[in-house]
Design a protein around this motif. Structure first.
Motif, short mmCIF file in Angstrom:
data_model
loop_
_atom_site.label_atom_id
_atom_site.label_comp_id
_atom_site.label_asym_id
_atom_site.label_seq_id
_atom_site.Cartn_x
_atom_site.Cartn_y
_atom_site.Cartn_z
N GLU A 239 -4.29 4.06 7.69
CA GLU A 239 -4.00 4.01 6.26
C GLU A 239 -4.87 4.97 5.45
O GLU A 239 -4.48 5.40 4.36
N ALA A 240 -6.03 5.32 5.98
CA ALA A 240 -6.93 6.24 5.27
C ALA A 240 -6.62 7.70 5.55
O ALA A 240 -7.16 8.59 4.89
N LEU B 294 1.81 7.63 0.72
CA LEU B 294 2.20 9.01 0.47
C LEU B 294 2.08 9.35 -1.02
O LEU B 294 1.49 10.37 -1.40
N ASP B 295 2.65 8.51 -1.84
CA ASP B 295 2.66 8.78 -3.28
C ASP B 295 1.25 8.80 -3.86
O ASP B 295 0.91 9.66 -4.67
N ASP B 296 0.43 7.84 -3.44
CA ASP B 296 -0.94 7.77 -3.97
C ASP B 296 -1.74 9.01 -3.59
O ASP B 296 -2.63 9.44 -4.33
N ALA B 297 -1.44 9.58 -2.42
CA ALA B 297 -2.16 10.76 -1.95
C ALA B 297 -1.52 12.07 -2.43
O ALA B 297 -2.08 13.15 -2.23
N LYS C 117 5.13 0.30 2.11
CA LYS C 117 3.68 0.52 2.09
C LYS C 117 3.36 1.97 2.46
O LYS C 117 2.48 2.61 1.83
N VAL C 118 4.05 2.52 3.45
CA VAL C 118 3.82 3.92 3.82
C VAL C 118 4.19 4.83 2.65
O VAL C 118 3.49 5.80 2.36
N ARG C 119 5.28 4.52 1.96
CA ARG C 119 5.67 5.33 0.80
C ARG C 119 4.60 5.31 -0.28
O ARG C 119 4.29 6.34 -0.90
N ARG C 120 3.99 4.15 -0.49
CA ARG C 120 2.92 4.07 -1.49
C ARG C 120 1.73 4.93 -1.08
O ARG C 120 1.11 5.59 -1.92
#
Length: 278
Positions: free
Chosen positions: A25-26, A56-59, A51-54
């Motif tokens: 996740e990091a 991606l978006d957060d990064a 969760k994976v999409r979040r």
């Protein structure tokens, strides 16, 4: 987003192989902090797609490729199940799951893994099942905008892997005849399994939809092994390749310490001021 100019070299971090110094996740934030704008996610299925999409978006990242599901390292489907007759339904359910993830993640490409021919199954039977499954998958997502890529893995790393040459994978693509099936040309696997990388890259370019890199013989970062990367990336520019290049290698030391090669070869986006300069 404006498409890149033909011959633009741009790299995506493979989150199975890079940034393994931190938990999965990091790795998204780690890739973004290292300057990557895109990632390959070999096995996003360890987390819910949302969760994976979040992550991606957060990064601030985009997913450019995911793999179809595979099994555990000791399972018959560890490198995919498309060629295993006994797992036809498993493959098809897995492909539908991959398509769902690709849609949520915004990944335009699924690498459909061929698999290892099981003991007791003759090659012709396994190959026929593979072609049938790939044709089914291509028909299933026709018109969706999703692209499928097929990859050859060398026999040293994956003994018994169904596809044994770049040309064989290309023949499958031509046989099925769908314009949304393309070749994943892995430079490392080509060199280990066949050699003559530049000739094959040039000849097969019209079918290539994605490229991955690592340096033989130890599958470490470009510049640590036997290949002439200045020449290879120069050839990709000359050929006008404009797709992503996945960094699917095992860092010789740490991920960050080994990224100097990327700064040498990547075409970084120009700033607004640079674009306006005469």
């Amino acid at each position: 987003m404006t498409p890149p100019a033909p011959g633009t070299i741009r790299f995506a971090a493979n989150l199975k192989w890079l940034f393994t110094e931190v938990p999965f996740e990091a790795r998204f934030d780690a890739a973004a902090e290292a300057g990557f704008r895109a990632v390959e996610i070999a096995a996003p299925y360890v987390l819910p797609a949302a969760k994976v999409r979040r992550l991606l978006d957060d990064a601030g990242l985009r997913a450019v490729l995911i793999n179809s599901p595979g099994g555990s390292a000791s399972s018959p489907e560890r490198n995919g199940s498309a060629c295993i007759p006994q797992l036809r339904d498993t493959f098809r359910a897995g492909f539908d799951r991959a398509w769902e993830y690709a849609d949520i993640l915004g990944s335009p490409v699924i690498h459909v893994m061929a698999g290892i021919r099981p003991d007791g199954t003759d090659r012709d039977t396994a190959f026929a099942q593979y072609v049938e499954n790939i044709a089914w998958a291509a028909d299933r997502c026709k018109g969706s905008g999703l692209r499928l890529v097929l990859e050859t893995i060398n026999q040293r790393d994956a003994p018994g892997f169904l596809l044994t040459s770049q040309e064989q994978a290309a023949d499958v693509i031509r046989t099925i005849g769908a314009d949304h099936i393309e070749l994943l040309f892995d430079i490392y696997h080509c060199q280990v399994g066949q050699g003559d990388v530049t000739t094959r890259l040039t000849a097969l370019l019209p079918l290539i939809g994605h490229i991955q890199v690592a340096d033989p013989p130890t599958r470490t970062e470009p510049g640590t092994g036997e290949l002439a990367w200045d020449f290879l990336f120069g050839q990709l520019r000359r050929l006008g390749y404009d797709g992503w290049i996945g960094c699917e290698y095992r860092p010789a030391t740490t991920t960050l310490d080994g990224l100097h090669w990327r700064r040498r070869h990547e075409d970084r986006p120009r700033t607004t001021a640079q674009r306006k300069a005469p």
